[in-house]
Design a protein around this motif. Structure first.
Motif, PDB file in Angstrom:
ATOM      1  N   GLU A  35       0.828  -1.216   0.000  1.00 22.83           N
ATOM      2  CA  GLU A  35       0.000   0.000   0.000  1.00 22.83           C
ATOM      3  C   GLU A  35       0.860   1.262   0.000  1.00 22.83           C
ATOM      4  N   ARG A  36       1.951   1.247   0.767  1.00 27.88           N
ATOM      5  CA  ARG A  36       2.841   2.416   0.806  1.00 27.88           C
ATOM      6  C   ARG A  36       3.548   2.621  -0.536  1.00 27.88           C
ATOM      7  N   ALA A  37       4.038   1.544  -1.108  1.00 23.73           N
ATOM      8  CA  ALA A  37       4.827   1.650  -2.346  1.00 23.73           C
ATOM      9  C   ALA A  37       3.966   1.814  -3.595  1.00 23.73           C
ATOM     10  N   PHE A  38       2.789   1.224  -3.579  1.00 15.02           N
ATOM     11  CA  PHE A  38       1.926   1.201  -4.762  1.00 15.02           C
ATOM     12  C   PHE A  38       0.504   1.602  -4.352  1.00 15.02           C
ATOM     13  N   ASP A  57      -3.737 -11.688  -2.320  1.00 15.66           N
ATOM     14  CA  ASP A  57      -3.671 -11.561  -3.776  1.00 15.66           C
ATOM     15  C   ASP A  57      -3.440 -10.087  -4.077  1.00 15.66           C
ATOM     16  N   PHE A  58      -2.577  -9.810  -5.045  1.00 17.88           N
ATOM     17  CA  PHE A  58      -2.265  -8.421  -5.348  1.00 17.88           C
ATOM     18  C   PHE A  58      -2.034  -8.219  -6.836  1.00 17.88           C
ATOM     19  N   ALA A  59      -2.246  -6.988  -7.268  1.00 17.25           N
ATOM     20  CA  ALA A  59      -1.910  -6.549  -8.624  1.00 17.25           C
ATOM     21  C   ALA A  59      -1.369  -5.131  -8.479  1.00 17.25           C
ATOM     22  N   ILE A  60      -0.159  -4.907  -9.011  1.00 18.87           N
ATOM     23  CA  ILE A  60       0.501  -3.614  -8.865  1.00 18.87           C
ATOM     24  C   ILE A  60       1.136  -3.205 -10.187  1.00 18.87           C
ATOM     25  N   GLU A  61       1.343  -1.917 -10.323  1.00 19.69           N
ATOM     26  CA  GLU A  61       2.067  -1.375 -11.473  1.00 19.69           C
ATOM     27  C   GLU A  61       3.478  -1.054 -10.982  1.00 19.69           C
ATOM     28  N   VAL A  62       4.450  -1.919 -11.329  1.00 23.86           N
ATOM     29  CA  VAL A  62       5.813  -1.782 -10.816  1.00 23.86           C
ATOM     30  C   VAL A  62       6.630  -0.729 -11.560  1.00 23.86           C
ATOM     31  N   ARG A 100      13.252  -7.024  -2.480  1.00 24.86           N
ATOM     32  CA  ARG A 100      14.569  -7.085  -1.839  1.00 24.86           C
ATOM     33  C   ARG A 100      14.922  -5.787  -1.121  1.00 24.86           C
ATOM     34  N   ASP A 101      14.681  -4.665  -1.769  1.00 29.47           N
ATOM     35  CA  ASP A 101      15.132  -3.384  -1.232  1.00 29.47           C
ATOM     36  C   ASP A 101      14.148  -2.713  -0.290  1.00 29.47           C
ATOM     37  N   SER A 102      12.872  -3.084  -0.361  1.00 26.72           N
ATOM     38  CA  SER A 102      11.857  -2.364   0.413  1.00 26.72           C
ATOM     39  C   SER A 102      11.080  -3.207   1.406  1.00 26.72           C
ATOM     40  N   TYR A 103      11.177  -4.521   1.309  1.00 25.63           N
ATOM     41  CA  TYR A 103      10.377  -5.334   2.228  1.00 25.63           C
ATOM     42  C   TYR A 103      11.210  -6.262   3.099  1.00 25.63           C
ATOM     43  N   VAL A 104      12.053  -7.050   2.505  1.00 27.06           N
ATOM     44  CA  VAL A 104      12.801  -8.022   3.318  1.00 27.06           C
ATOM     45  C   VAL A 104      13.880  -7.306   4.129  1.00 27.06           C
ATOM     46  N   PRO A 105      14.162  -7.798   5.327  1.00 28.62           N
ATOM     47  CA  PRO A 105      15.102  -7.101   6.200  1.00 28.62           C
ATOM     48  C   PRO A 105      16.558  -7.166   5.762  1.00 28.62           C
ATOM     49  N   SER A 106      16.923  -8.141   4.934  1.00 28.64           N
ATOM     50  CA  SER A 106      18.305  -8.255   4.474  1.00 28.64           C
ATOM     51  C   SER A 106      18.311  -8.495   2.973  1.00 28.64           C
ATOM     52  N   PRO A 107      19.074  -7.714   2.225  1.00 28.08           N
ATOM     53  CA  PRO A 107      19.078  -7.907   0.774  1.00 28.08           C
ATOM     54  C   PRO A 107      19.642  -9.260   0.344  1.00 28.08           C
ATOM     55  N   ALA A 108      20.334  -9.938   1.230  1.00 24.92           N
ATOM     56  CA  ALA A 108      20.863 -11.267   0.901  1.00 24.92           C
ATOM     57  C   ALA A 108      19.849 -12.359   1.227  1.00 24.92           C
TER      58      ALA A 108
END
Length: 149
Positions: A35-38, A57-62, A100-108
């Motif tokens: 919701e914040r990002a899209f 379920d989601f649909a977003i414009e990336v 990777r960059d906005s949700y998960v706590p570690s990019p690895a």
């Protein structure tokens, strides 16, 4: 000469196998992040009938005119996966970079697998690059698809 893969496939993103609770994810936190990002996202919470667990379920414009739809299953802190459906490597890479960059706590902390590769007999997830832009992620996704040939 390398063959470009513009085929559409389903892709699954998940935490590392050796640390399935790495994301500390829930349907609610994933929904909030989307919701914040899209802001124009379509979001609908349901119950998965095969496993009787909550899913989003989601649909977003990336990116302009690049749409991704999928499902996130995160019923417990030690179990999570996000599937994007019928996407090109380009669209999957745009989504993967956001994840990777906005949700998960570690990019690895992201691994992926595509239905195209699984249909060709390989069920081994690949690590998502911990750094790089969507173009670099797309190159890895294309390599993943090419490995199935």
């Amino acid at each position: 000469m390398a063959v470009e893969h513009d085929l559409r496939s389903n892709s699954v993103f998940a935490p590392p196998e050796d640390d399935p609770s790495a994301w500390q994810a829930s349907v609610e936190t994933f929904r909030d992040a989307l919701e914040r990002a899209f802001p124009d996202a379509f979001l609908e919470t349901n119950t998965s009938s095969p496993r009787d667990v909550p899913v989003l379920d989601f649909a977003i414009e990336v990116a302009p005119d690049v749409f991704v739809s999928g499902t996130a299953a995160m019923p417990a802190p030690d179990y999570a996966h996000v599937s994007v459906i019928d996407v090109t490597a380009h669209a999957a890479a745009l989504f993967a970079r956001w994840l990777r960059d906005s949700y998960v706590p570690s990019p690895a902390g992201v691994r992926f697998l595509s239905s195209f590769v699984m249909e060709n007999g390989d069920e081994t997830p690949w690590p998502l690059p911990a750094t790089g832009d969507a173009t670099e992620i797309e190159a890895v996704l294309r390599s993943h698809l090419a490995a199935a040939e």
